[in-house]
Design an enzyme around this catalytic site. Structure first.
Site, PDB file in Angstrom:
ATOM      1  N   TYR A  25       0.837  -1.202   0.000  1.00  0.00           N
ATOM      2  CA  TYR A  25       0.000   0.000   0.000  1.00  0.00           C
ATOM      3  C   TYR A  25       0.876   1.257   0.000  1.00  0.00           C
ATOM      4  CZ  TYR A  25      -3.045   3.732   1.632  1.00  0.00           C
ATOM      5  OH  TYR A  25      -3.704   4.932   1.751  1.00  0.00           O
ATOM      6  N   SER A 107      -2.606  12.699   8.398  1.00  0.00           N
ATOM      7  CA  SER A 107      -3.616  12.494   7.356  1.00  0.00           C
ATOM      8  C   SER A 107      -5.016  12.350   7.952  1.00  0.00           C
ATOM      9  CB  SER A 107      -3.277  11.226   6.561  1.00  0.00           C
ATOM     10  OG  SER A 107      -4.335  10.870   5.687  1.00  0.00           O
ATOM     11  N   GLN A 128      -3.738  17.327   7.592  1.00  0.00           N
ATOM     12  CA  GLN A 128      -4.137  17.265   6.180  1.00  0.00           C
ATOM     13  C   GLN A 128      -5.622  16.948   6.078  1.00  0.00           C
ATOM     14  OE1 GLN A 128      -4.871  13.964   4.732  1.00  0.00           O
ATOM     15  NE2 GLN A 128      -5.636  14.936   2.877  1.00  0.00           N
ATOM     16  N   TYR A 130      -8.999  15.964   3.786  1.00  0.00           N
ATOM     17  CA  TYR A 130      -9.744  15.537   2.609  1.00  0.00           C
ATOM     18  C   TYR A 130     -11.160  16.087   2.750  1.00  0.00           C
ATOM     19  CZ  TYR A 130      -6.238  12.115   1.101  1.00  0.00           C
ATOM     20  OH  TYR A 130      -5.091  11.510   0.650  1.00  0.00           O
ATOM     21  N   THR A 156      -5.674  18.701   0.559  1.00  0.00           N
ATOM     22  CA  THR A 156      -5.304  17.892  -0.607  1.00  0.00           C
ATOM     23  C   THR A 156      -6.350  18.069  -1.699  1.00  0.00           C
ATOM     24  OG1 THR A 156      -4.083  16.279   0.703  1.00  0.00           O
ATOM     25  CG2 THR A 156      -4.887  15.553  -1.440  1.00  0.00           C
ATOM     26  N   ARG A 165      -4.811   1.292  -8.056  1.00  0.00           N
ATOM     27  CA  ARG A 165      -3.494   0.759  -7.711  1.00  0.00           C
ATOM     28  C   ARG A 165      -3.574  -0.755  -7.731  1.00  0.00           C
ATOM     29  NH1 ARG A 165      -4.252   4.998  -2.866  1.00  0.00           N
ATOM     30  NH2 ARG A 165      -4.363   6.814  -4.232  1.00  0.00           N
ATOM     31  N   LYS A 252      -2.187  21.219  -1.491  1.00  0.00           N
ATOM     32  CA  LYS A 252      -1.326  20.126  -1.959  1.00  0.00           C
ATOM     33  C   LYS A 252      -1.959  19.419  -3.159  1.00  0.00           C
ATOM     34  CE  LYS A 252       0.922  15.878  -0.258  1.00  0.00           C
ATOM     35  NZ  LYS A 252       0.214  14.858  -1.048  1.00  0.00           N
ATOM     36  N   HIS A 276       0.617  13.213  -5.955  1.00  0.00           N
ATOM     37  CA  HIS A 276       0.162  12.227  -4.969  1.00  0.00           C
ATOM     38  C   HIS A 276       1.066  10.988  -4.957  1.00  0.00           C
ATOM     39  CE1 HIS A 276      -3.418  11.963  -2.289  1.00  0.00           C
ATOM     40  NE2 HIS A 276      -3.014  10.709  -2.160  1.00  0.00           N
ATOM     41  N   ARG A 279       0.314   8.089  -7.299  1.00  0.00           N
ATOM     42  CA  ARG A 279      -0.772   7.188  -6.909  1.00  0.00           C
ATOM     43  C   ARG A 279      -2.116   7.571  -7.530  1.00  0.00           C
ATOM     44  NH1 ARG A 279       0.211   4.180  -2.403  1.00  0.00           N
ATOM     45  NH2 ARG A 279      -1.771   4.551  -1.346  1.00  0.00           N
TER      46      ARG A 279
END
Length: 381
Positions: A25, A107, A128, A130, A156, A165, A252, A276, A279
């Site tokens: 991961y 995060s 951070q 989201y 972000t 992924r 970011k 990122h 990713r």
């Protein structure tokens, strides 16, 4: 392994100690992983000027990022599932960063919560964000970060939808992880990791469980995370987030000159040139290849940082030379954490600092503040 001399030594040790699904991961990119590889490889194309017979004494890497003093131009990047690389991972990494004098960025998708990290640190860390569809949860996150006295909010911008992924799909990794016989076998082959995880209660997304509406356990968390990233996030959202936050704001995920120009007009304190970590959009250019043109376009209006591909102190120095006021490292500190816990994060920072310091001296500079494009061979011709 008797000697750990570079970041890839920590990577090799982490690979042996962290269960495969969690190591993969952290170490994966989207689709072909072409952008992930380019992030690393493009640094090697940048050549440095060797200078001689200059005074190399009394060197200093101290500088500032968004006006905050740092011992070197490095911050620990926000990384999801950090607490699955090592038990209580975010807490340990934050402590290591604090002792080192560099920012730690927590995060939204962390295993340890904002409050967990605040309980084991004495100085402000960064958070951070989201943006989720459930705006009440987002507002609550911002308020919790303010209550924890976080000194910057990192918004972000490049995860409105998830890039694919392949490693995660092949490993059957979900958010949060679901334990299957395959996963249990992966964990059983890492007894050191298992013993540490048995000693902690932090094994889920603690910023979310008990805070998001209706999310009280793993099954509801899985369905919530699957539908919450907001594909309608737009530039107008930056305004209300900035107003609600009221402190230093970093944007970011900027990889385009036009986006950088828009970002510079939002009133944010800094932007992070980032894809990122390779990713999201596979086939996008590397972060370092876009840095100079973005700095040229907006460097006079807003502070520019870089994220992606840094695996050494030389990489940090090259980014600074090309105009970055600071850099973010994700995988290097995750490798250290997975390999050796808190001690490994400190060792990763030590490696990067030493490489940066020696390289700076051999390029004829004594202070990081004096480093510019004149240490890059191509710009000196």
């Amino acid at each position: 392994m008797t000697q750990i001399l570079e970041i890839r030594d920590l990577k090799a040790l982490a690979k042996r100690r962290v269960p495969k699904l969690f190591f993969d991961y952290a170490d994966s990119g989207a689709w072909t992983e072409g952008t992930y590889r380019a992030n690393e490889e493009d640094f090697s194309k940048i050549k440095l000027r060797q200078r001689v017979l200059v005074d190399m004494t009394n060197r200093s890497l101290e500088t500032t990022m968004i006006g905050q003093e740092v011992s070197m131009p490095v911050a620990l990047a926000p990384t999801g599932l950090t607490g699955m690389q090592h038990a209580d991972g975010e807490m340990l990494a934050a402590q290591a960063a604090e002792a080192y004098g560099v920012p730690f960025t927590l995060s939204t998708m962390s295993i340890c919560s904002i409050e967990d990290v605040a309980s084991v640190t004495t100085k402000p860390f960064w958070f951070q964000l989201y943006v989720m569809r459930e705006r009440g949860f987002v507002l609550d996150l911002i308020d919790r970060a303010k209550a924890a006295k976080c000194s910057a909010l990192v918004l972000t911008l490049d995860l409105q939808i998830l890039g694919q992924r392949h490693k995660d799909l092949r490993n059957g990794l979900s958010a949060p992880p679901r334990l299957t016989p395959k996963h249990l076998w992966m964990m059983a082959t890492r007894p050191r990791w298992c013993m540490k995880m048995l000693g902690t209660k932090r094994r889920t997304f603690r910023n979310i469980v008990g805070h998001a509406k209706g999310v009280t356990e793993l099954s509801s968390l899985h369905s919530w995370t699957a539908e919450q990233f907001d594909p309608q996030l737009s530039w107008k959202d930056v305004e209300w987030i900035k107003e609600r936050w009221g402190g230093p704001l970093i944007l970011k995920g900027i990889l385009d000159v036009e986006d950088a120009k828009i970002a510079a007009k939002t009133g944010a304190d800094a932007i992070v040139v980032s894809n990122h970590g390779g990713r999201q959009l596979d086939g996008a250019p590397s972060s370092i290849s876009m840095l100079p043109r973005i700095v040229d376009a907006v460097g006079g209006e807003i502070e520019v940082h870089l994220d992606g591909g840094i695996r050494s102190g030389q990489d940090v120095l090259k980014a600074v030379a090309l105009g970055a006021k600071g850099t973010f490292i994700g995988r290097p500190f995750l490798y250290g954490l997975g390999a050796m816990g808190k001690e490994g994060v400190t060792l990763a920072l030590d490696i990067i600092r030493k490489e940066m310091d020696i390289t700076m001296a051999l390029c004829g500079k004594r202070r990081i503040a004096d480093v510019s494009r004149d240490i890059i061979a191509d710009y000196a011709m």
